[in-house]
Motif scaffolding. Structure first.
Motif, PDB file in Angstrom:
ATOM      1  N   VAL A 113       4.974   5.430  -2.024  1.00  0.00           N
ATOM      2  CA  VAL A 113       5.313   6.354  -3.114  1.00  0.00           C
ATOM      3  C   VAL A 113       4.078   6.523  -3.995  1.00  0.00           C
ATOM      4  O   VAL A 113       3.630   5.564  -4.636  1.00  0.00           O
ATOM      5  CB  VAL A 113       6.504   5.828  -3.934  1.00  0.00           C
ATOM      6  CG1 VAL A 113       6.815   6.774  -5.090  1.00  0.00           C
ATOM      7  CG2 VAL A 113       7.728   5.630  -3.040  1.00  0.00           C
ATOM      8  N   GLU A 114       3.554   7.719  -4.048  1.00  0.00           N
ATOM      9  CA  GLU A 114       2.297   7.961  -4.753  1.00  0.00           C
ATOM     10  C   GLU A 114       2.394   7.633  -6.238  1.00  0.00           C
ATOM     11  O   GLU A 114       1.448   7.083  -6.819  1.00  0.00           O
ATOM     12  CB  GLU A 114       1.872   9.425  -4.582  1.00  0.00           C
ATOM     13  CG  GLU A 114       0.629   9.829  -5.366  1.00  0.00           C
ATOM     14  CD  GLU A 114      -0.602   8.981  -5.044  1.00  0.00           C
ATOM     15  OE1 GLU A 114      -1.407   8.745  -5.956  1.00  0.00           O
ATOM     16  OE2 GLU A 114      -0.747   8.543  -3.878  1.00  0.00           O
ATOM     17  N   SER A 115       3.522   7.940  -6.862  1.00  0.00           N
ATOM     18  CA  SER A 115       3.645   7.666  -8.297  1.00  0.00           C
ATOM     19  C   SER A 115       3.559   6.166  -8.576  1.00  0.00           C
ATOM     20  O   SER A 115       2.974   5.747  -9.578  1.00  0.00           O
ATOM     21  CB  SER A 115       4.955   8.233  -8.843  1.00  0.00           C
ATOM     22  OG  SER A 115       6.076   7.654  -8.185  1.00  0.00           O
ATOM     23  N   CYS A 116       4.116   5.343  -7.701  1.00  0.00           N
ATOM     24  CA  CYS A 116       4.037   3.884  -7.862  1.00  0.00           C
ATOM     25  C   CYS A 116       2.599   3.404  -7.680  1.00  0.00           C
ATOM     26  O   CYS A 116       2.110   2.566  -8.447  1.00  0.00           O
ATOM     27  CB  CYS A 116       4.951   3.190  -6.863  1.00  0.00           C
ATOM     28  SG  CYS A 116       6.717   3.472  -7.125  1.00  0.00           S
ATOM     29  N   SER A 124      -0.163   5.175  -8.067  1.00  0.00           N
ATOM     30  CA  SER A 124      -0.986   5.674  -9.175  1.00  0.00           C
ATOM     31  C   SER A 124      -0.792   4.835 -10.429  1.00  0.00           C
ATOM     32  O   SER A 124      -1.758   4.533 -11.147  1.00  0.00           O
ATOM     33  CB  SER A 124      -0.648   7.138  -9.469  1.00  0.00           C
ATOM     34  OG  SER A 124      -0.984   7.960  -8.364  1.00  0.00           O
ATOM     35  N   ALA A 125       0.447   4.448 -10.705  1.00  0.00           N
ATOM     36  CA  ALA A 125       0.721   3.616 -11.878  1.00  0.00           C
ATOM     37  C   ALA A 125       0.032   2.260 -11.741  1.00  0.00           C
ATOM     38  O   ALA A 125      -0.513   1.718 -12.708  1.00  0.00           O
ATOM     39  CB  ALA A 125       2.227   3.419 -12.053  1.00  0.00           C
TER      40      ALA A 125
END
Length: 308
Positions: free
Chosen positions: A34-37, A39-40
């Motif tokens: 999951v890219e958002s995970c 990136s965070a």
């Protein structure tokens, strides 16, 4: 000493755990689908790896925090993490999975020439962020000793529970206690409401009497008495109801396989499965008080002004 850690699975739990390792001075190579995970995690100092195998190839230790046993076994499979890692790499699986799957993962790691530990956690997202998790570990003493410096950064307590799979066994037993306790506490508050007793009065008595438990004093299922509990944030997780349903499902499978008489544990698994599939899908597990209240004929929720 700085350790290079590959961290695979950077969601609600894994992300904060990896960030704590970075803050402690370790180099962390991270991967998540999951890219958002991802990136965070990168924003918190984790180095982006192109794949899970790429992260493992440069690591002294590989930590996984994944949804289910099939994900762990898939990543441990041919041409996966075990093949990519250097000989003797320490593998620490913090996922909560079936005991049989955990033992299979241990066997695969050992066959590939690596050290292995199952180390599921208790403490939820709050504990992951604060670095106050409890780790329940299974595996060889030497693997546990090697993992302790990392576990001590991410948590407050680590217990070596025994051989391969023992950490998973301890986790599902602990969460069976927690699930049953939360249902009992929730039922007591709904009963108190029907009897005209305020939430605060019940809390003041039970929290200082024989009804005291974690589900009451830390994760209280009604707003007010414990300001930090998810009930005061409209039941935003903490520990999500679907995760409790998953853990109780694992416990129920073990109960049936072992021929254990565990009527309350099995019933809790049924109640949480139903709650997680419906209104509780995006709620903290303490939100089950709402389902109990709604199913209770003639009771009134004083915060909503409605009768179930």
């Amino acid at each position: 000493m700085t350790t290079t850690v590959a961290f695979v699975g950077l969601g609600h739990m894994g992300g904060p755990m990896a960030a704590n390792l970075v803050r402690a001075g370790h180099r962390v190579l991270g991967h998540d689908l999951v890219e958002s995970c991802l990136s965070a995690a990168v924003a918190n100092g984790v180095e982006r790896a192109g794949s899970a195998a790429e992260a493992a190839s440069a690591a002294d230790a590989v930590i996984t925090m994944l949804p289910a046993g099939r994900h762990v076994l898939s990543l441990y499979g041919p041409e996966g993490l075990l093949a990519a890692a250097r000989p003797g790499t320490l593998f620490v699986d913090c996922s909560t999975i079936d005991v049989a799957d955990s033992r299979a993962a241990h066997a695969a790691a050992e066959a590939a020439g690596h050290r292995s530990l199952d180390a599921p956690v208790s403490g939820g997202v709050v504990g992951a962020e604060a670095g106050t998790l409890t780790f329940m570990a299974g595996g060889e003493e030497a693997a546990f000793a090697a993992a302790e410096p990392l576990l001590s950064v991410m948590g407050r307590k680590a217990v070596h529970c025994g051989a391969a799979g023992a950490g998973q066994a301890a986790k599902i037993c602990n969460n069976m206690i927690l699930g049953v306790s939360m249902i009992a506490v929730s039922e007591a508050f709904v009963l108190a409401e029907s009897l005209g007793l305020s939430d605060q009065a019940l809390y003041d008595v039970a929290s200082a009497a024989s009804g005291q438990c974690w589900a009451l004093t830390v994760n209280c299922p009604v707003p007010g008495p414990v300001p930090a509990s998810p009930a005061n944030r409209d039941y935003r997780p903490g520990f999500a109801a679907p995760l409790m349903a998953k853990d109780l499902g694992l416990a129920a499978n073990a109960v049936r396989a072992g021929g254990v008489e565990a009527e309350l544990g099995l019933r809790a698994a049924e109640l949480y499965a139903r709650f997680a599939e419906g209104a509780g899908a995006d709620q903290d597990f303490s939100g089950i008080v709402r389902a109990i209240r709604a199913a209770s004929a003639g009771t009134t929720d004083p915060r909503k002004g409605v009768t179930a």
